[in-house]
Write a protein that holds these residues in place. Sequence first.
Motif, mmCIF file in Angstrom:
data_model
loop_
_atom_site.group_PDB
_atom_site.id
_atom_site.type_symbol
_atom_site.label_atom_id
_atom_site.label_comp_id
_atom_site.label_asym_id
_atom_site.label_seq_id
_atom_site.Cartn_x
_atom_site.Cartn_y
_atom_site.Cartn_z
ATOM 1 N N GLN A 1 -18.431 39.326 -64.162
ATOM 2 C CA GLN A 1 -18.812 40.181 -63.032
ATOM 3 C C GLN A 1 -19.959 39.574 -62.231
ATOM 4 O O GLN A 1 -20.197 39.977 -61.104
ATOM 5 N N ASN A 2 -20.635 38.623 -62.810
ATOM 6 C CA ASN A 2 -21.807 38.024 -62.177
ATOM 7 C C ASN A 2 -21.628 36.526 -61.968
ATOM 8 O O ASN A 2 -22.478 35.723 -62.342
ATOM 9 N N LYS A 3 -20.490 36.178 -61.360
ATOM 10 C CA LYS A 3 -20.220 34.815 -60.892
ATOM 11 C C LYS A 3 -20.116 33.778 -61.998
ATOM 12 O O LYS A 3 -20.425 32.603 -61.787
ATOM 13 N N GLY A 4 -19.696 34.191 -63.182
ATOM 14 C CA GLY A 4 -19.550 33.255 -64.284
ATOM 15 C C GLY A 4 -18.113 33.176 -64.765
ATOM 16 O O GLY A 4 -17.232 33.858 -64.256
ATOM 17 N N SER A 5 -17.901 32.351 -65.754
ATOM 18 C CA SER A 5 -16.582 32.161 -66.337
ATOM 19 C C SER A 5 -16.602 32.564 -67.815
ATOM 20 O O SER A 5 -17.663 32.828 -68.380
ATOM 21 N N LYS B 1 -27.685 38.814 -71.489
ATOM 22 C CA LYS B 1 -27.861 39.162 -70.076
ATOM 23 C C LYS B 1 -29.064 38.431 -69.487
ATOM 24 O O LYS B 1 -28.984 37.885 -68.381
ATOM 25 N N ASN B 2 -30.148 38.403 -70.226
ATOM 26 C CA ASN B 2 -31.346 37.729 -69.727
ATOM 27 C C ASN B 2 -31.126 36.222 -69.571
ATOM 28 O O ASN B 2 -31.574 35.627 -68.591
ATOM 29 N N LEU B 3 -30.443 35.614 -70.533
ATOM 30 C CA LEU B 3 -30.139 34.187 -70.419
ATOM 31 C C LEU B 3 -29.248 33.911 -69.205
ATOM 32 O O LEU B 3 -29.464 32.942 -68.476
ATOM 33 N N TRP B 4 -28.248 34.750 -68.985
ATOM 34 C CA TRP B 4 -27.356 34.540 -67.848
ATOM 35 C C TRP B 4 -28.108 34.740 -66.534
ATOM 36 O O TRP B 4 -27.917 33.989 -65.576
ATOM 37 N N ARG B 5 -28.965 35.726 -66.481
ATOM 38 C CA ARG B 5 -29.755 35.949 -65.263
ATOM 39 C C ARG B 5 -30.640 34.743 -64.964
ATOM 40 O O ARG B 5 -30.800 34.353 -63.815
ATOM 41 N N ARG B 6 -31.205 34.142 -66.010
ATOM 42 C CA ARG B 6 -32.012 32.933 -65.805
ATOM 43 C C ARG B 6 -31.159 31.797 -65.271
ATOM 44 O O ARG B 6 -31.592 31.037 -64.398
ATOM 45 N N GLU B 7 -29.941 31.670 -65.811
ATOM 46 C CA GLU B 7 -29.023 30.636 -65.308
ATOM 47 C C GLU B 7 -28.722 30.859 -63.834
ATOM 48 O O GLU B 7 -28.716 29.920 -63.045
ATOM 49 N N ASN C 1 -30.540 32.515 -61.731
ATOM 50 C CA ASN C 1 -31.779 32.316 -60.980
ATOM 51 C C ASN C 1 -31.973 30.836 -60.669
ATOM 52 O O ASN C 1 -32.420 30.481 -59.578
ATOM 53 N N LYS C 2 -31.622 29.980 -61.612
ATOM 54 C CA LYS C 2 -31.742 28.538 -61.392
ATOM 55 C C LYS C 2 -30.864 28.084 -60.227
ATOM 56 O O LYS C 2 -31.199 27.172 -59.512
ATOM 57 N N SER C 3 -29.716 28.733 -60.079
ATOM 58 C CA SER C 3 -28.799 28.345 -59.006
ATOM 59 C C SER C 3 -28.842 29.311 -57.826
ATOM 60 O O SER C 3 -27.990 29.273 -56.956
ATOM 61 N N SER C 4 -29.817 30.216 -57.812
ATOM 62 C CA SER C 4 -30.053 31.159 -56.708
ATOM 63 C C SER C 4 -28.858 32.056 -56.379
ATOM 64 O O SER C 4 -28.546 32.291 -55.223
ATOM 65 N N HIS C 5 -28.194 32.569 -57.394
ATOM 66 C CA HIS C 5 -27.128 33.538 -57.197
ATOM 67 C C HIS C 5 -27.683 34.947 -57.319
ATOM 68 O O HIS C 5 -28.753 35.157 -57.867
ATOM 69 N N TRP C 6 -26.943 35.893 -56.863
ATOM 70 C CA TRP C 6 -27.287 37.301 -57.030
ATOM 71 C C TRP C 6 -26.701 37.794 -58.333
ATOM 72 O O TRP C 6 -25.638 37.350 -58.762
ATOM 73 N N VAL C 7 -27.371 38.750 -58.962
ATOM 74 C CA VAL C 7 -26.911 39.337 -60.211
ATOM 75 C C VAL C 7 -26.535 40.789 -59.958
ATOM 76 O O VAL C 7 -27.269 41.532 -59.338
ATOM 77 N N TYR D 1 -32.054 40.546 -56.858
ATOM 78 C CA TYR D 1 -32.364 39.143 -57.051
ATOM 79 C C TYR D 1 -33.540 38.999 -58.010
ATOM 80 O O TYR D 1 -34.547 39.663 -57.856
ATOM 81 N N ILE D 2 -33.369 38.146 -58.988
ATOM 82 C CA ILE D 2 -34.445 37.878 -59.938
ATOM 83 C C ILE D 2 -35.386 36.863 -59.283
ATOM 84 O O ILE D 2 -35.027 35.710 -59.102
#
Length: 127
Positions: free
Chosen positions: A36-40, A79-85, A87-93, A103-104
């Motif tokens: 749901q948050n731009k991942g696979s 969830k926190n690890l994914w949000r950090r990932e 954040n590194k690539s400037s995506h929205w969560v 945005y984190i």
Amino acid sequence: MADDLKYLRALLTSDSAVISELYQDTLPKVKKFVIQNKGSVQDAEDIFQKALVQIAVRYKKNPFSINSSFKAFLFTACKNLWRRELNKSSHWVTNDIEEEQFYIKNEDAHVLLEQERLELFQAALEA
């Protein structure tokens, strides 16, 4: 909480039956959140594994108690690890509960240090 201790001990002793239970119960929720948050699916599996290792390393270094259920604690760590990932690539969560986007912006220096330690630990395990 006896179950929490059971899961923490399982991580430290590589108890495959108990760890398998964690995968079965918690990984599907993590996959849903990450997708749901731009991942696979692969991202979700990587994050899940990283969270397990991070929890085990932290517990071995400095035993702690968990105020919620272990599975909820694990899901929050994922969830926190994914949000950090992201954040590194400037995506929205997307907040999985309210479906609102945020945005984190600020990364705690301590969290970055812990992440670097985890990566060093993982590199040492792979060597």
